[in-house]
Design an enzyme around this catalytic site. Structure first.
Site, short mmCIF file in Angstrom:
data_model
loop_
_atom_site.label_atom_id
_atom_site.label_comp_id
_atom_site.label_asym_id
_atom_site.label_seq_id
_atom_site.Cartn_x
_atom_site.Cartn_y
_atom_site.Cartn_z
N GLU A 192 37.38 44.92 40.46
CA GLU A 192 38.23 43.72 40.34
C GLU A 192 37.46 42.53 39.76
O GLU A 192 37.94 41.39 39.83
CB GLU A 192 38.87 43.32 41.68
CG GLU A 192 39.84 44.33 42.24
CD GLU A 192 39.17 45.33 43.16
OE1 GLU A 192 38.14 45.01 43.75
OE2 GLU A 192 39.67 46.47 43.25
N HIS B 91 30.44 46.59 49.41
CA HIS B 91 30.68 45.20 49.79
C HIS B 91 32.06 44.80 49.32
O HIS B 91 32.24 44.44 48.16
CB HIS B 91 29.68 44.26 49.10
CG HIS B 91 28.28 44.36 49.62
ND1 HIS B 91 27.21 43.83 48.93
CD2 HIS B 91 27.77 44.93 50.74
CE1 HIS B 91 26.09 44.06 49.62
NE2 HIS B 91 26.41 44.73 50.71
N GLU B 92 33.05 44.89 50.17
CA GLU B 92 34.34 44.30 49.82
C GLU B 92 34.22 42.82 50.17
O GLU B 92 34.05 42.46 51.34
CB GLU B 92 35.48 44.97 50.60
CG GLU B 92 36.84 44.31 50.41
CD GLU B 92 37.23 44.11 48.95
OE1 GLU B 92 37.45 45.09 48.25
OE2 GLU B 92 37.30 42.92 48.51
N GLU C 238 44.75 45.77 36.29
CA GLU C 238 45.12 47.08 36.83
C GLU C 238 46.56 47.45 36.44
O GLU C 238 47.44 47.60 37.28
CB GLU C 238 44.88 47.10 38.34
CG GLU C 238 43.39 46.93 38.64
CD GLU C 238 43.03 46.96 40.11
OE1 GLU C 238 43.93 47.10 40.94
OE2 GLU C 238 41.83 46.83 40.41
N GLU D 95 35.08 48.28 37.42
CA GLU D 95 36.43 48.82 37.41
C GLU D 95 37.21 48.05 36.35
O GLU D 95 37.23 48.44 35.19
CB GLU D 95 37.06 48.70 38.79
CG GLU D 95 38.43 49.35 38.85
CD GLU D 95 39.16 49.04 40.13
OE1 GLU D 95 39.81 49.94 40.66
OE2 GLU D 95 39.11 47.89 40.61
N GLU E 146 42.64 55.25 41.60
CA GLU E 146 43.32 54.86 42.85
C GLU E 146 44.84 54.75 42.66
O GLU E 146 45.60 55.05 43.57
CB GLU E 146 42.73 53.56 43.41
CG GLU E 146 42.85 52.37 42.48
CD GLU E 146 42.16 51.11 43.04
OE1 GLU E 146 41.60 51.17 44.13
OE2 GLU E 146 42.21 50.07 42.35
C1 NOJ Z 1 40.07 48.26 45.55
C2 NOJ Z 1 39.05 49.11 44.89
O1 NOJ Z 1 39.39 49.43 43.57
C3 NOJ Z 1 38.89 50.36 45.73
O2 NOJ Z 1 38.01 51.26 45.09
C4 NOJ Z 1 38.41 49.97 47.08
O3 NOJ Z 1 38.34 51.13 47.88
C5 NOJ Z 1 39.36 48.98 47.73
N1 NOJ Z 1 39.62 47.89 46.85
C6 NOJ Z 1 38.82 48.43 49.04
O4 NOJ Z 1 37.71 47.63 48.81
CA CA Z 2 40.88 48.10 42.14
#
Ligand code: NOJ
Ligand code: CA
Length: 704
Positions: free
Chosen positions: A483, A413-414, A170, A501, A507
Site C-alpha cells: 500500500e 509491520h502493519e 488496488e 505491492e 489477495e
Molecule cells: C493488506 C496487504 O496487502 C496484505 O498482504 C496484508 O496481509 C494485510 N494488509 C494486513 O496487513
Molecule cells: Ca494490499
C-alpha cells in the site's frame, strides 16, 4: 568588437528561434524542444510516427502569478552522450546498458530573473525528462500548485487504465479508448468498491497505451524522491494528458527548495510490445546504488502464515477482547483467545518445517504482535508498537527453531497508516528484528494516513516510505512495502527495496476475484517501476474449501499460477497457498520448488497487453532456464522457438501446462506434466486455456 557582438546575438537568436532536436543513439526516436512565444514545448516521434504531439512544459507555483509557465528565453543548450554498463545487485539480467543522448536546455525567465533547466535523455527505448531548479536568489523555497507537463497523444489510443485515486492502486484494469475513459470511470470505481477519483478522466501511471498504427507507449515516472506522485488528467477533446500531482492534506502539491529536481517523466516506446517489458529505462534514470556493501541483500523465495487470514480461515488477532489496549502494559495472557489466531508458535514451526523441507529461504508471519484486536475499523495513532508479541507467539523459540532449520523469518509491520507512530518506533522495531534473526520486513499502510489525513501518494508520505527504506538499509534490512507508493525504479539506488505491492495482488482473488487477464496487464503497467510482491502460487481456486463463508474464486488455472514466477518478475517470490494444498499436488509444486528468483538473462518471447506474455529466464549462476507464459480471457496457442537455450546443449524440458479441458472458472486444476528433450533448434506449440498459462523448467541433460 561589433562583429563579436553580432555573432553572439546571432547565436542567441538561433537559440531563441530554433527548435532543438535530439536523436536516440539508434536514431529511431526524435525529440524536439522549442519555445513558442516564451512557452516551452516538446514532441516525440518514433520511426517517423508521432508518439507525442507538441505539448507544453512548466509548473504553476503557489502565490506566484508568473509561475514557471511562460516568459522564457533559452540561454544555453548542452548536448552530451552517455554509455555505460552497470550490474544490478539482483535483476532480470546480470548487466544493464545505460545509453542515451542528452539535451539540457537552460531557460531564463527574464522578468523574474529565474532559471529552470529542462533535461531530456533519449534512449533507444524511450524518453526521460525532468525539471531542474538550480540554486538562485529568486527561486529558493517555493510551493508547487500544479505541475503542468503535457503528454499530447497522437489520437484516440487504446489504453489500459485505473482511476486516478490518491490512496490506492488496488484496481482491476479497464481497457478502452481514451475517449471512453470518462464514460467508464464510475463503473471502474464502483466495481472496485473504491474511493472517488479526482477527475472523471484522471488515471494513474504507469499507463500503457497502444496506437492504431501499432505503437506501444508507456507513460510513467522515474526516481520519485521528495515530490508528489504524478497522476494524469486527460483533456479528452484534444487527447492531451496533463500531470496532476497528489495533493497533501492542505491541497498543496510540493514544497521545494532549490537546488532540486522533479522526478523524471518517462515515455517508453516501441512497435514491439516485448520491448516495453524488457526496457530498463526506468532503472537507468535512477541513481546508482547508495548502499556500498550489498552482500546482505539476497533474493528470497518464501512461504507465510498469511493466506489463511486473507481467506478468512484464520485471524490476525489473538483475541476479540480488549478493544483498547495499552501497548506493552495490557496482560494478554488474561485475554480470552478467539481460537482462530494463526500466528501461534506451533503453526509457525509447521511452516518453518515446510519451508526447510522444500528449499524456501523464508517464512513470513502476520498477526504476531498486539494491536490487531484494537485496530480493525479504527483509525488511531497508537495501535502497534512492533515489538510486543501475542502470548501464543514465542519470539525466541521461533528464532532458535528457524535458525536450526536454516530458514529466515520475515517480519511484518502493519503500520495501520499511523505513519508518525511507525517513525517513532522504527529504530526500536528494526533493532528488535535484528536481535531476533529477521533480515526482511513486509510493511503495510492500510487505512487513511494519520496524522492530518494525508493521501497515500503525496510528497510528505512519499518521503516517509523513502525514510523507512533508507533507515532499513542502515540496519541491513530488506523492505517489501504494501500500500506504499508505486515504484519508480528506486530499487536501483536502494536495492534493499526488494518488493512492493502498490497494485491489485493475489489477495483480491480471495476478496471476490480479479479479471483473468489481470496478470497479462500488470507487467505493462505496475511492474514498469519495479518488482511486485504479487504472492502467486494458489493451487486451490475454490476459497470456500478453506473458509465456507468465503465464496470467492481465484480466476486462474493452476499452471497460470506457476507461470507467474516468471512473468511477474520479482526477487521476492511467495508460495502463497497453504502447505496442505501444496501437499495435494506435489508434482506441480515441484516447479515452485525448482524455479529461481534471480537471473543472468531474460528473453521476452511473446507479448501483448492483456492477452499474453511469454518470457524465458536464465537462472543466476546455475545455467538452468525457466519459462513462463500467461494468457488472457480466451484460450490460445503459444508458438515459440527455444533458440534462447545455450547452443550445443541438450536439455530436459519439464512442461507444466493446462489440460485441453482446463478453464480458469470451471476446471482450473486440470493440468499435464510432460518431459521432453530439447535444444536451441526446438520449437514449441503449446495450448493455453482461458485464464491459463504454462511453465517450463529446462535442465541440462545429465545434470542436477
Ligand atoms: C493488506 C496487504 O496487502 C496484505 O498482504 C496484508 O496481509 C494485510 N494488509 C494486513 O496487513
Ligand atoms: Ca494490499
Amino acid at each position: 568588437m561589433r562583429k563579436m557582438l553580432l555573432i553572439v546575438s546571432l547565436c542567441l537568436l538561433t537559440l531563441v528561434l530554433k527548435a532543438q532536436v535530439l536523436l536516440s543513439p539508434d536514431k529511431n526516436l526524435t525529440c524536439k524542444f522549442e519555445l513558442r512565444e516564451g512557452v516551452p514545448y516538446y514532441q516525440l516521434s518514433y520511426k517517423n510516427k508521432t508518439v507525442l504531439k507538441p505539448g507544453k512544459l512548466g509548473l504553476e507555483l503557489k502565490n506566484d502569478k508568473r509561475s514557471l509557465l511562460n516568459g522564457f528565453e533559452v540561454t544555453s543548450v548542452k548536448t552530451s552522450t552517455f554509455d555505460e554498463i552497470w550490474k544490478p545487485v539482483w535483476g532480470e539480467v546480470k548487466s544493464i546498458r545505460n545509453h542515451y543522448n542528452e539535451l539540457a536546455v537552460t531557460l531564463d525567465q527574464k522578468e523574474t530573473n529565474r532559471q529552470v533547466i529542462i533535461r531530456f535523455r533519449l534512449f533507444n527505448d524511450g524518453l526521460g525528462f525532468r525539471y531542474e531548479f538550480p540554486a538562485q536568489k529568486n527561486l529558493n523555497y517555493f510551493i508547487v500548485k500544479e505541475e503542468r507537463t503535457q503528454f499530447a497523444m497522437p489520437g484516440d489510443l487504446t489504453v489500459w487504465w485505473i482511476p486516478g485515486d490518491y490512496d490506492t492502486q488496488e484496481y482491476d484494469y479497464t481497457k478502452s479508448k481514451l475517449s471512453e475513459i470518462r464514460g467508464l470511470m464510475t463503473k471502474s470505481i464502483t466495481d472496485n468498491l473504491s474511493q472517488t477519483s479526482f477527475s472523471p478522466t484522471g488515471v494513474q501511471t504507469s499507463l500503457m497505451l497502444k496506437s492504431n498504427d501499432g505503437l506501444y507507449i508507456n507513460l510513467h515516472e522515474a526516481a520519485l524522491i521528495n515530490y508528489a506522485c504524478m497522476h494524469l488528467n486527460l483533456d479528452d477533446k484534444n487527447m492531451v494528458f496533463e500531470s496532476w500531482l497528489t495533493p497533501d492534506a492542505k491541497g498543496d502539491k510540493g514544497y521545494l527548495q532549490a537546488p532540486c529536481t522533479s522526478p523524471w517523466r518517462t515515455v517508453i516506446v516501441s512497435d514491439d510490445a516485448r520491448n516495453i517489458l524488457s526496457s530498463k529505462l526506468t532503472l537507468n534514470l535512477n541513481e546508482p546504488s547508495k548502499i556500498e556493501d550489498t552482500s546482505w541483500i539476497k533474493p528470497v523465495k518464501y512461504v507465510g502464515v498469511w493466506w489463511e487470514m486473507i481467506t478468512g480461515k484464520s485471524s490476525w488477532s489473538y483475541t476479540n477482547e480488549y478493544p483498547s489496549v495499552q501497548l506493552g502494559k495490557t496482560d494478554f495472557s488474561k485475554a480470552k483467545p478467539n481460537g482462530t489466531h494463526a500466528a501461534t508458535t506451533a503453526n509457525v514451526k509447521r511452516h518453518i518445517d515446510f519451508a526447510a523441507a522444500n528449499g524456501f529461504d523464508g517464512v513470513l508471519v502476520e498477526g504476531w504482535n498486539i494491536g490487531w484486536e484494537d485496530w480493525f475499523g479504527n483509525s488511531k495513532d497508537y495501535v502497534f508498537d512492533f515489538v510486543t508479541p501475542y502470548p501464543d507467539f514465542d519470539v525466541k523459540e521461533i528464532r532458535d527453531y528457524a535458525k536450526s532449520k536454516g530458514v529466515k523469518m520475515i517480519m511484518h509491520h502493519e503500520t495501520s497508516s499511523s505513519v508518525r507512530n511507525y517513525e517513532r518506533h522504527l529504530d526500536t522495531a528494526y533493532k528488535f528484528m535484528k536481535a531476533n534473526g529477521y533480515d526482511a520486513v513486509k510493511s503495510g499502510y492500510v487505512g487513511p494516513i494519520l496524522p492530518r489525513g494525508e493521501n497515500h501518494y503525496s510528497q510528505w508520505i512519499v518521503n516517509h516510505y523513502q525514510y523507512a527504506i533508507e533507515k532499513a538499509a542502515d540496519y541491513k534490512i530488506m523492505v517489501n512495502a504494501h500500500e506504499a507508493i508505486r515504484p519508480t525504479g528506486i530499487c536501483r539506488t536502494y536495492p534493499n527495496l526488494i518488493g512492493n505491492e502498490a497494485a491489485r495482488g493475489t489477495e483480491y482473488q480471495a476478496f471476490g476475484g480479479s479479471k483473468p487477464n489481470h496478470v497479462a496487464v500488470l507487467p505493462f503497467t505496475r511492474l514498469i517501476g519495479g518488482p511486485m510482491d504479487y504472492t502467486p502460487g494458489i493451487f486451490e481456486m475454490d476459497i470456500s474449501k478453506l473458509n465456507p463463508n468465503n465464496k470467492s474464486h481465484v480466476n486462474s488455472t493452476l499452471t497460470n499460477q506457476l507461470a507467474l514466477y516468471l512473468t511477474m518478475y520479482s526477487p521476492l517470490q511467495m508460495a502463497a497457498d497453504l502447505p496442505e494444498n501444496y501437499n495435494r499436488f506435489p508434482d506441480a509444486f515441484q516447479f515452485i520448488k525448482d524455479v529461481a528468483v534471480d537471473w543472468d538473462d531474460s528473453k521476452y518471447l511473446e507479448a501483448e497487453p492483456g492477452q499474453n506474455i511469454t518470457v524465458a529466464r536464465k537462472a543466476k549462476g546455475s545455467g538452468k532456464w525457466f519459462l513462463g507464459s500467461v494468457g488472457g480471457e480466451e484460450s490460445r496457442t503459444s508458438n515459440i522457438s527455444l533458440s534462447f537455450l545455450d547452443p550445443g546443449k541438450k536439455y530436459i524440458a519439464t512442461i507444466y501446462a493446462d489440460a485441453n479441458n482446463a478453464h480458469y472458472k470451471t476446471n482450473p486444476q486440470a493440468y499435464t506434466i510432460q518431459k521432453v528433450e530439447v535444444n536451441n533448434k526446438s520449437k514449441l506449440s503449446q495450448f493455453v486455456a482461458p485464464g491459463g498459462g504454462y511453465a517450463i523448467s529446462f535442465l541440462e541433460a545429465g545434470k542436477k
